[in-house]
Design a protein around this motif. Structure first.
Motif, mmCIF file in Angstrom:
data_model
loop_
_atom_site.group_PDB
_atom_site.id
_atom_site.type_symbol
_atom_site.label_atom_id
_atom_site.label_comp_id
_atom_site.label_asym_id
_atom_site.label_seq_id
_atom_site.Cartn_x
_atom_site.Cartn_y
_atom_site.Cartn_z
ATOM 1 N N ALA A 78 29.226 45.310 28.663
ATOM 2 C CA ALA A 78 28.064 45.106 29.530
ATOM 3 C C ALA A 78 26.744 45.235 28.806
ATOM 4 C CB ALA A 78 28.099 46.099 30.691
ATOM 5 N N HIS A 79 26.760 45.461 27.506
ATOM 6 C CA HIS A 79 25.506 45.562 26.750
ATOM 7 C C HIS A 79 24.737 44.248 26.851
ATOM 8 C CE1 HIS A 79 22.787 46.940 23.633
ATOM 9 N NE2 HIS A 79 22.913 45.750 23.061
ATOM 10 N N PRO A 80 23.408 44.240 27.018
ATOM 11 C CA PRO A 80 22.488 45.375 26.882
ATOM 12 C C PRO A 80 22.238 46.154 28.170
ATOM 13 C CG PRO A 80 21.235 43.375 27.083
ATOM 14 C CD PRO A 80 22.681 42.956 27.106
ATOM 15 N N ALA A 81 22.818 45.722 29.293
ATOM 16 C CA ALA A 81 22.556 46.442 30.541
ATOM 17 C C ALA A 81 23.032 47.887 30.461
ATOM 18 C CB ALA A 81 23.237 45.738 31.709
ATOM 19 N N SER A 82 24.069 48.153 29.667
ATOM 20 C CA SER A 82 24.587 49.519 29.565
ATOM 21 C C SER A 82 23.629 50.448 28.836
ATOM 22 C CB SER A 82 25.944 49.518 28.853
ATOM 23 O OG SER A 82 25.827 48.989 27.545
ATOM 24 N N GLU A 83 22.574 49.908 28.230
ATOM 25 C CA GLU A 83 21.542 50.770 27.655
ATOM 26 C C GLU A 83 20.858 51.592 28.747
ATOM 27 O OE1 GLU A 83 20.187 51.267 24.368
ATOM 28 O OE2 GLU A 83 22.202 50.551 23.943
ATOM 29 N N ALA A 84 20.883 51.073 29.974
ATOM 30 C CA ALA A 84 20.299 51.795 31.110
ATOM 31 C C ALA A 84 21.407 52.349 32.002
ATOM 32 C CB ALA A 84 19.388 50.873 31.908
ATOM 33 N N LEU A 85 22.457 52.865 31.397
ATOM 34 C CA LEU A 85 23.592 53.387 32.145
ATOM 35 C C LEU A 85 23.186 54.644 32.912
ATOM 36 C CD1 LEU A 85 26.653 53.040 32.680
ATOM 37 C CD2 LEU A 85 27.040 54.619 30.784
ATOM 38 N N LEU A 86 23.369 54.604 34.229
ATOM 39 C CA LEU A 86 22.981 55.720 35.079
ATOM 40 C C LEU A 86 24.104 56.722 35.294
ATOM 41 C CD1 LEU A 86 21.042 53.709 37.798
ATOM 42 C CD2 LEU A 86 20.085 55.023 35.919
ATOM 43 N N GLY A 87 25.332 56.289 35.097
ATOM 44 C CA GLY A 87 26.440 57.202 35.295
ATOM 45 C C GLY A 87 27.735 56.459 35.539
ATOM 46 N N VAL A 88 28.789 57.227 35.781
ATOM 47 C CA VAL A 88 30.119 56.697 36.060
ATOM 48 C C VAL A 88 30.565 57.232 37.409
ATOM 49 C CG1 VAL A 88 32.534 56.690 35.351
ATOM 50 C CG2 VAL A 88 30.732 56.499 33.630
ATOM 51 N N GLY A 89 30.956 56.333 38.299
ATOM 52 C CA GLY A 89 31.524 56.725 39.584
ATOM 53 C C GLY A 89 33.027 56.529 39.557
ATOM 54 N N VAL A 90 33.757 57.475 40.144
ATOM 55 C CA VAL A 90 35.217 57.424 40.159
ATOM 56 C C VAL A 90 35.688 57.491 41.602
ATOM 57 C CG1 VAL A 90 37.342 58.459 39.305
ATOM 58 C CG2 VAL A 90 35.255 58.627 37.938
ATOM 59 N N ALA A 91 36.461 56.488 42.007
ATOM 60 C CA ALA A 91 37.027 56.444 43.356
ATOM 61 C C ALA A 91 38.502 56.804 43.280
ATOM 62 C CB ALA A 91 36.849 55.049 43.963
ATOM 63 N N VAL A 92 38.915 57.755 44.110
ATOM 64 C CA VAL A 92 40.291 58.240 44.086
ATOM 65 C C VAL A 92 40.791 58.393 45.517
ATOM 66 C CG1 VAL A 92 40.036 59.450 41.892
ATOM 67 C CG2 VAL A 92 39.519 60.643 44.026
ATOM 68 N N PRO A 93 42.111 58.339 45.722
ATOM 69 C CA PRO A 93 42.639 58.642 47.053
ATOM 70 C C PRO A 93 42.511 60.131 47.351
ATOM 71 C CG PRO A 93 44.426 58.311 45.504
ATOM 72 C CD PRO A 93 43.162 57.985 44.764
ATOM 73 N N GLY A 94 42.389 60.454 48.626
ATOM 74 C CA GLY A 94 42.286 61.848 49.002
ATOM 75 C C GLY A 94 43.659 62.499 49.066
ATOM 76 N N PRO A 95 43.692 63.809 49.261
ATOM 77 C CA PRO A 95 42.534 64.697 49.407
ATOM 78 C C PRO A 95 41.944 65.084 48.052
ATOM 79 C CG PRO A 95 44.542 65.956 49.647
ATOM 80 C CD PRO A 95 44.962 64.527 49.491
ATOM 81 N N LEU A 96 40.644 65.407 48.075
ATOM 82 C CA LEU A 96 39.982 65.847 46.868
ATOM 83 C C LEU A 96 38.986 66.942 47.208
ATOM 84 C CD1 LEU A 96 37.079 63.536 45.781
ATOM 85 C CD2 LEU A 96 38.291 63.112 47.893
ATOM 86 N N ASP A 97 38.619 67.682 46.190
ATOM 87 C CA ASP A 97 37.583 68.698 46.305
ATOM 88 C C ASP A 97 36.378 68.188 45.530
ATOM 89 O OD1 ASP A 97 35.868 70.834 46.190
ATOM 90 O OD2 ASP A 97 37.326 72.268 45.401
ATOM 91 N N PRO A 98 35.398 67.564 46.204
ATOM 92 C CA PRO A 98 34.268 66.979 45.476
ATOM 93 C C PRO A 98 33.374 68.017 44.819
ATOM 94 C CG PRO A 98 33.900 66.867 47.838
ATOM 95 C CD PRO A 98 35.305 67.360 47.647
ATOM 96 N N ARG A 99 33.354 69.236 45.354
ATOM 97 C CA ARG A 99 32.530 70.278 44.737
ATOM 98 C C ARG A 99 32.998 70.557 43.308
ATOM 99 N NH1 ARG A 99 29.271 74.240 46.649
ATOM 100 N NH2 ARG A 99 29.825 73.766 48.799
ATOM 101 N N ALA A 100 34.302 70.661 43.130
ATOM 102 C CA ALA A 100 34.855 70.929 41.805
ATOM 103 C C ALA A 100 35.321 69.660 41.104
ATOM 104 C CB ALA A 100 36.022 71.912 41.920
ATOM 105 N N GLY A 101 35.314 68.522 41.811
ATOM 106 C CA GLY A 101 35.792 67.283 41.207
ATOM 107 C C GLY A 101 37.288 67.284 40.982
#
Length: 520
Positions: free
Chosen positions: A250-273
């Protein structure tokens, strides 16, 4: 009154000014040449322009050290004295933000950290700035006058905020448009390359990774089928590798990478990830996805439930009609839902809102010996369709292509295949009817990898009949059942969109929710 970019800007008053402590845009965070070339890399810090530890800024003194002053590629001082230690955690493959000999390949560098290259959600600015960004995003292209009308902000405030956002490189101007008498208006829109995010979807059968720019364009997409009983550490290694490769592509757009989001099936504890023993994964108990990936990738990581991520993606990247409240019904290896209520995503107290399976169980009377809701096979639609097709006498080929084979048979008019998918959709529809009764919304969006184009009409027909035939308030409103704009890649694109949502979407209350604290 003076003219600004073809529009009249009233003289600013003290009431329209923001304190330096509440806006990071008062002092430029990059040199003039960056604005001229379109290269922008705001300094990582906190609202008000306060530098992060070890980073010099306006009004701060450089701490003493035994090494020369170091500067980022944009020319800003980074840190005096010894460089920080090596990046924690194993890093395999290319790393966003590090270049090899000008050749464009991204590689980690031992003993260094990358210079800040993008917005930090702690440094974005005021609620009003996010409100302006949201207004422009929904309209795609709009003028300052229209922004003021939509948001209720004064023209002075809108002019000041948009000027700052133009300077930072987040916005750009379109061609002037005539509005009748007077000066033509100058539409504003988001710059696609002003930000990007990586989205990762962990499904029981596949890992999907995408790179998305700020305007929703898909820059890269990768898939990796998972073997039976995939080991968590092996999956984490593959997710890391695919995310790094996608960022490089994705370069050069990845130069402004804001983060990585991860989608998973539940259940999950978002506080601890933590991923907490999901029903379709074996031996996955309390897997620390968030901490592991943040360490391996050295970047902000947000973990969302897959159906919630899909709803966020639909809201951020979908059409303008997604601006109202809605429920997203996600159909894949399992069934879940995500919801936007009162203008913001609803996650629930623990981040696990949206489980539909128990509603389906109660609606169909499938209970455990103890009297609780039992597991409903139809709430795993891809496997349920294949199993029912075999039971109906269809010779279904083995392997991952079995579900698509049944769907194609239904599209050709095979009555057994149509009946199988209708029955699965009917049970899911009963659970969706319970959601409509609980939440009283008028828009239900259906998407996910199970909703293939060949059978989308079958799912829509059965679910629409349920949500408009059974709820108590059916005589007062008709529920629109719409197709997702993201569909098969909904969770992965939604995971990337969750980064944008966290950074840019105005919200007075959601940031304080206990179930989804600040990302790592």
């Amino acid at each position: 009154m003076r003219e600004v970019d073809g529009e009249h800007e009233p003289v600013r008053t003290a009431a329209d000014s923001e304190s330096p402590s509440t806006s990071p845009w008062n002092a430029p965070s990059f040199p003039p040449h960056a604005r001229d070339t379109g290269e922008w890399r705001p300094t990582r810090g906190v609202p008000g322009g306060t530098p992060a530890p070890g980073v010099s800024g306006p009004g701060t003194r450089q701490p003493p050290g035994d090494g020369p002053e170091r500067r980022s590629r944009a020319g800003r001082p980074l840190q005096a004295g010894p460089m920080p230690g090596p990046i924690p955690g194993p890093i395999q493959g290319p790393m966003p933000g590090r270049r090899e000999g000008g050749g464009g390949r991204l590689l980690p560098q031992a003993g260094t950290r990358p210079a800040p290259r993008a917005f930090n959600q702690l440094a974005l600015g005021s609620y009003n700035e996010k409100l302006v960004i949201e207004s422009i995003r929904q309209a795609v292209s709009t003028s300052r006058v229209e922004i003021a009308e939509r948001t209720g902000l004064t023209p002075q405030a809108v002019s000041r905020i948009t000027r700052n956002l133009l300077t930072s490189g987040l916005l750009t101007e379109d061609a002037r448009q005539s509005a009748g008498a007077g000066k033509p208006r100058v539409p504003l829109r988001l710059r696609p390359d002003a930000g990007s995010a990586i989205g990762v979807h962990l499904d029981p059968k596949m890992i999907t990774v995408v790179a998305v720019d700020l305007c929703g364009d898909l820059l890269d997409q990768r898939h990796l089928p998972l073997p039976e009983q995939a080991d968590p550490q092996w999956c984490l290694a593959q997710m890391t590798r695919l995310a790094l490769e996608s960022a490089e592509a994705a370069h050069p757009a990845s130069e402004a990478l804001l983060g990585v989001g991860v989608a998973v099936p539940g259940p999950l504890d978002p506080r601890a990830g933590l991923l907490l023993d999901p029903p379709l994964f074996r031996d996955w108990k309390h897997v620390a996805l968030k901490a592991e990936l943040a360490t391996r990738l050295d970047v902000t990581v947000i973990v969302e439930k897959d159906s919630t991520a899909a709803a966020i993606g639909e809201r951020w990247l979908g059409a303008a009609d997604r601006a109202d409240d809605f429920v997203y019904l996600y159909l894949g290896a399992g069934v879940g839902s995500g919801a936007f209520l009162n203008g913001d995503v609803y996650r629930g107290r623990t981040g696990n809102a949206g489980e539909v399976g128990q509603l389906c169980a109660i609606a169909t009377g499938r209970l455990t010996p103890e009297g609780g809701p039992d597991l409903v096979p139809e709430c795993a639609p891809t496997s349920a369709v294949v199993d029912r097709a075999g039971a109906a006498g269809m010779v279904v080929p083995p392997g991952d292509a079995a579900y698509e084979w049944v769907c194609e048979a239904a599209a050709r008019g095979d009555r057994r295949a149509v009946a199988v998918i209708e029955e699965v959709a009917r049970v899911i529809g009963l659970g969706a009817a319970g959601l409509i009764d609980l939440l009283d919304v008028e828009l239900l969006i259906i998407g996910g990898p199970a909703v293939l184009p060949a059978v989308a009409d079958i799912y829509h027909g059965q679910i629409a009949a349920a949500v408009n035939g059974f709820p108590m308030a059916r005589h007062l409103r008709e529920v629109e059942v719409a197709q997702s704009h993201l569909n098969r890649a909904a969770a992965a694109v939604g995971a990337a969109s969750s980064v944008f949502h966290e950074v840019f979407t105005p919200s007075l209350g959601s940031r304080a929710r206990a179930a989804h604290p600040d990302a790592v």
